[in-house]
Design an enzyme around this catalytic site. Sequence first.
Site, mmCIF file in Angstrom:
data_model
loop_
_atom_site.group_PDB
_atom_site.id
_atom_site.type_symbol
_atom_site.label_atom_id
_atom_site.label_comp_id
_atom_site.label_asym_id
_atom_site.label_seq_id
_atom_site.Cartn_x
_atom_site.Cartn_y
_atom_site.Cartn_z
ATOM 1 N N THR A 91 0.825 -1.212 0.000
ATOM 2 C CA THR A 91 0.000 0.000 0.000
ATOM 3 C C THR A 91 0.856 1.257 0.000
ATOM 4 O O THR A 91 0.487 2.277 -0.567
ATOM 5 C CB THR A 91 -0.932 -0.013 1.232
ATOM 6 O OG1 THR A 91 -1.814 -1.115 1.080
ATOM 7 C CG2 THR A 91 -1.759 1.246 1.347
ATOM 8 N N THR A 167 1.923 -4.416 4.250
ATOM 9 C CA THR A 167 1.899 -4.645 5.694
ATOM 10 C C THR A 167 1.445 -6.052 6.089
ATOM 11 O O THR A 167 1.784 -6.520 7.171
ATOM 12 C CB THR A 167 0.988 -3.621 6.402
ATOM 13 O OG1 THR A 167 -0.303 -3.694 5.814
ATOM 14 C CG2 THR A 167 1.549 -2.231 6.294
ATOM 15 N N ASP A 168 0.678 -6.735 5.221
ATOM 16 C CA ASP A 168 0.096 -8.019 5.652
ATOM 17 C C ASP A 168 1.159 -9.003 6.136
ATOM 18 O O ASP A 168 0.963 -9.697 7.130
ATOM 19 C CB ASP A 168 -0.694 -8.676 4.508
ATOM 20 C CG ASP A 168 -2.001 -7.967 4.225
ATOM 21 O OD1 ASP A 168 -2.236 -6.895 4.814
ATOM 22 O OD2 ASP A 168 -2.797 -8.476 3.407
ATOM 23 N N LYS A 256 1.339 -7.405 12.720
ATOM 24 C CA LYS A 256 0.135 -6.684 12.305
ATOM 25 C C LYS A 256 -1.010 -7.263 13.121
ATOM 26 O O LYS A 256 -1.294 -8.455 13.030
ATOM 27 C CB LYS A 256 -0.100 -6.869 10.808
ATOM 28 C CG LYS A 256 -1.255 -6.034 10.280
ATOM 29 C CD LYS A 256 -1.369 -6.087 8.756
ATOM 30 C CE LYS A 256 -2.466 -5.175 8.269
ATOM 31 N NZ LYS A 256 -2.579 -5.116 6.798
HETATM 32 N N1 GLU Z 1 -2.547 -6.648 1.334
HETATM 33 C C1 GLU Z 1 -1.625 -5.699 0.840
HETATM 34 C C2 GLU Z 1 -0.192 -5.955 1.293
HETATM 35 O O1 GLU Z 1 0.077 -6.472 2.333
HETATM 36 C C3 GLU Z 1 -2.005 -4.300 1.176
HETATM 37 C C4 GLU Z 1 -1.906 -4.000 2.634
HETATM 38 C C5 GLU Z 1 -0.819 -3.007 2.915
HETATM 39 O O2 GLU Z 1 0.179 -2.859 2.266
HETATM 40 O O3 GLU Z 1 -1.028 -2.338 3.898
HETATM 41 O O4 GLU Z 1 0.701 -5.608 0.570
#
Ligand code: GLU
Length: 448
Positions: A91, A167-168, A256
């Site tokens: 993201t 972040t995942d 997370k």
């Molecule tokens: N699910 C995606 C990832 O982990 C978007 C979530 C994010 O980056 O915060 O890349």
Amino acid sequence: MAQGLEVGNRVRLKLTTLDGETEIEGVVLPSALPDHITIKLANGYNVSHPLESIEVLSSTKSEPTATSPSVSDAPQNQDLPTVRIIHTGGTIASKVDYTTGAVTAQFEPSELVEHVPELLKIANLQVHKIGNMFSEDIRPNHWNQIIEATEQAFEEACDGVVVTHGTDTLHITASAIAFAWSGQGGNPPGRIAFVGSQRSSDRASSDAAQNLISAVKWAAEGPQPTGELSDAVVVSMHETSDDGACSIHAATGVRKLHSSRRDAFRPVNTTPLATVRIENKLVELQLEGHYQEARMNIVPRTITTKADRYDETIVIRQMVAGPWLTTREVEDAVGSNVDALVIHGTGLGHLPIENPNDDAPQNIELHQALEQLSLPILIVNQCIHGPVNMNVYSKGRIQQNIGLLGHGITSSPEAAVVKLHFALSHQLDVPTIMGQNLLGEQQQTILN
Ligand code: GLU
């Protein structure tokens, strides 16, 4: 299409609602409904209104806003450290695609940096793009690519490295890079900080800029890692849901823990190593007391220039303890040639393997099946927080007696699984390794 309502235009509209008239401002998106206008508001939310209820007060074509010099054009300041941004996507690298309304990972690393010109006051920046992936798509081969990129950055005299990541699975990859550098006694030549964001970088509500500033600050000016305190690789994310401060977490002691909040990353069995405060154009790095004290009481490891890799062919099968866990899941896994099993135990790390009421024979079956297996079976903690402790209940002792591993784990559950993968990749004795504290992943700050 009414004049001025072309997709991408920034508009100010007068709106007639049941409560009377009001004004809204935002960017026109492709319409979500027939005969409606859809607008992205400054807070990042999308709203749709019937065309007949609006009047266009102003409309301007959106112009690109980045006016700062590109990373490669920026003058190099001899007094500043050099930080390389290794870009994987997520993201933090995403923006809204105005043709579809979807959020896609599409920022180039140099664009991302140019959106945050403050970074150029902290460090001379370089960029290295590995890809634009969402992190649920990351595999051990990407860990190896990131390890290689960090080695290269230090070989080419960078003081620190920042890895941008979705972040995942950010805490999983960060743990993997931590074991690669420090799992067998090593200590990288510079700092490595992982960073992501919960809101895409082009939203007014984005946390990307401050998370990135904080990561670059750590990579540029943080203390030399000790290699002992899970500080060779850290994670930089918002401290609370407000702007103003980011936490620097040990990679193996963070996770997370919320799908959408800006402060989604919380420490596991510890507290952050440091805080970066970002207020009134000032960026200040403050080490936390427990980290400062621990640094004084240990001798930092010798610096190493090479990190370990992961065996990309290792197969680890994970399952969850509870009313649904049966022998069948275990047998299916073993029948498909896995290298190790991980079971997310309940509470302190328990499994359904006893039959006190004489009415749950499947528990005894599971007990016998586990007892007969010779492959490593690691128990991690479904509760996330608190230790795996198989000494408290007789159940735990039975589990230890049949060879189940994991007693005493205080890292995040994911860091424990990465450690298992690391041990298998290097033919290390798994029971010995799982019982050792390789790099400070066995958090000592909060044990119970
Ligand atoms: N699910 C995606 C990832 O982990 C978007 C979530 C994010 O980056 O915060 O890349």
